[in-house]
Scaffold this motif. Structure first.
Motif, short mmCIF file in Angstrom:
data_model
loop_
_atom_site.label_atom_id
_atom_site.label_comp_id
_atom_site.label_asym_id
_atom_site.label_seq_id
_atom_site.Cartn_x
_atom_site.Cartn_y
_atom_site.Cartn_z
N GLU A 57 5.29 -6.46 7.63
CA GLU A 57 4.31 -5.44 8.09
C GLU A 57 4.29 -6.17 9.38
O GLU A 57 3.54 -7.45 10.04
N PRO B 232 3.16 5.03 9.11
CA PRO B 232 1.93 5.48 8.76
C PRO B 232 2.44 6.33 8.21
O PRO B 232 2.30 7.07 9.05
N PRO C 285 0.52 -1.18 0.24
CA PRO C 285 -0.02 -0.41 -0.08
C PRO C 285 1.02 1.36 -0.02
O PRO C 285 0.47 1.96 0.74
N ASN D 207 3.70 6.12 2.43
CA ASN D 207 2.86 4.75 3.01
C ASN D 207 1.58 4.95 2.98
O ASN D 207 0.97 6.10 4.12
N SER E 68 -0.19 3.01 4.29
CA SER E 68 -1.48 2.07 5.16
C SER E 68 -1.76 2.77 6.11
O SER E 68 -1.17 4.09 6.52
N SER E 69 -1.93 2.31 7.34
CA SER E 69 -1.91 2.59 8.79
C SER E 69 -0.46 2.06 9.72
O SER E 69 -1.05 1.91 10.92
#
Lengths: 289, 91
Positions: free
Chosen positions: A288, A249, A185, A211, A213-214
């Protein structure tokens, strides 16, 4: 010896020929019945009245035919055997004296051949193992297939060219491409579309990665230069590839690439029509959290 | 010769790691100004690298200062008298 063999074979063939012609089952049912009756006949040959009525006489005659073979082959084989060995004996007797010396010399010859062939096999296997480093050395020596000839660092190259005072005139447009592997992501793009540079000039380029994503994601990138034959002259002094890069993130970061195109690019005849080089980076996800 | 070179040419070429290794990432955005200057220069000069060499030099110097790059003499990296001659020719 060979004559007796031929004689035996002829006899067998003649018997087979005759009986195969007479023995012709007309359907699958016949096949199965004859199969069973064969078994029965082998056991003790008790022809069933019903089966014989149905026209399965050939099955019984099959077994008797087998017996016939046994009986009749014996005398013929003996007769042929008598002639065979005699002839063979005469043949061997005449060459008995010459045989010994010939056999020994033939043995020697065959032994030599055996040694030679096994040595050849080992040489081939050894050659295939040794081929890898030998080929590498050959490529380095001759530069065949685009192998880098001199293992020089970029700084040495730069120093050498600045000392020689090489002047380059051809301008090359280096274009940038950025890709991201599936399921990653990140948004990864080149910050500038292209950089026009002359061979012998070191240049700087940037890529931006974000980035989306979270979770913090670690990625690693690899690169690729097209056209392939120009890749030999494309030297990267410093970049962001081959090492894991971790982005928090929502973090956006600029990644520089510092590269240098070898001035020998201009003098190479294979690089005649090349005015564009595309540097492509791809990011892969490693972990991740 | 070209056909012979094509055989295994793509297979044989492996990505070579960079000479001086990997740039540590500028997470703190410490050299952002220099970077922006360089990019702006590139855009305005038609993506010509030679016109923006001084900005490039500044960016690398910034990196060296902030310990994001190994210290090295600029001439070793190709910035030396070349830039001076370029300025002269461009002027």
């Amino acid at each position: 010896m060979s004559l007796s063999r031929l004689a035996r074979r002829n006899n067998l063939l003649s018997y087979f020929g005759i009986h195969v012609l007479t023995f012709k089952p007309r359907s699958i049912a016949d096949h199965t019945r004859t199969g069973y009756s064969l078994l029965g006949s082998l056991c003790g040959c008790q022809p069933n009245s019903v089966s014989s009525a149905l026209g399965l006489l050939p099955s019984c005659s099959y077994s008797t035919w087998l017996h016939k073979i046994h009986f009749q082959i014996a005398p013929t084989s003996i007769s042929s055997q008598k002639s065979g060995p005699i002839l063979a004996q005469r043949y061997y007797a005449s060459r008995a004296s010459a045989n010994d010396t010939q056999a020994s010399s033939q043995e020697q010859k065959s032994r030599k051949m055996l040694i030679y062939l096994t040595a050849l096999v080992f040489a081939m296997v050894g050659g295939s193992y040794a081929a890898v480093p030998l080929y590498r050395r050959f490529c380095q020596a001759t530069g065949y297939g685009g192998t880098v000839q001199r293992r020089e660092s970029v700084e040495d190259k730069i120093a050498r060219h600045s000392k020689d005072g090489t002047v380059t005139t051809r301008e090359i447009a280096v274009q940038f491409n950025a890709d991201v592997a599936d399921g990653m992501p990140w948004k990864f793009t080149p910050t500038q579309r292209e950089v026009r540079v002359k061979p012998g000039e070191s240049a700087l380029a940037f890529y931006t990665a974000e980035n989306r994503s979270s979770t913090p994601i670690t990625g690693v990138s690899t690169y690729n230069v097209t056209p392939m034959k120009a890749a030999v002259y494309f030297n990267k002094i410093q970049c962001f590839c081959f090492e894991e890069q971790r982005l928090l993130p929502g973090e956006q970061i600029d990644m520089p690439v510092f590269f240098y195109i070898d001035p020998e690019f201009e003098t190479d005849p294979r690089m005649e029509g090349i005015n564009n080089i595309i540097l492509s980076y791809t990011f892969f996800k490693v972990a991740e959290e | 010769m070209s056909a012979g070179g094509a055989f295994g040419g793509n297979r044989g070429l492996r990505p070579v790691p960079p000479e001086k290794g990997v740039f540590p990432l500028d997470h703190m955005h410490q050299c952002d100004l220099e970077k922006k200057d360089y990019l702006h220069c590139l855009k305005s000069s038609g993506h010509q690298s030679e016109n923006c060499r001084n900005f490039c030099k500044k960016y690398l110097e910034c990196r060296m200062e902030k310990n994001l790059m190994a210290r090295q003499d600029m001439s070793e990296l190709g910035f030396g008298k070349e830039t001076e001659t370029n300025r002269k020719t461009s002027k």
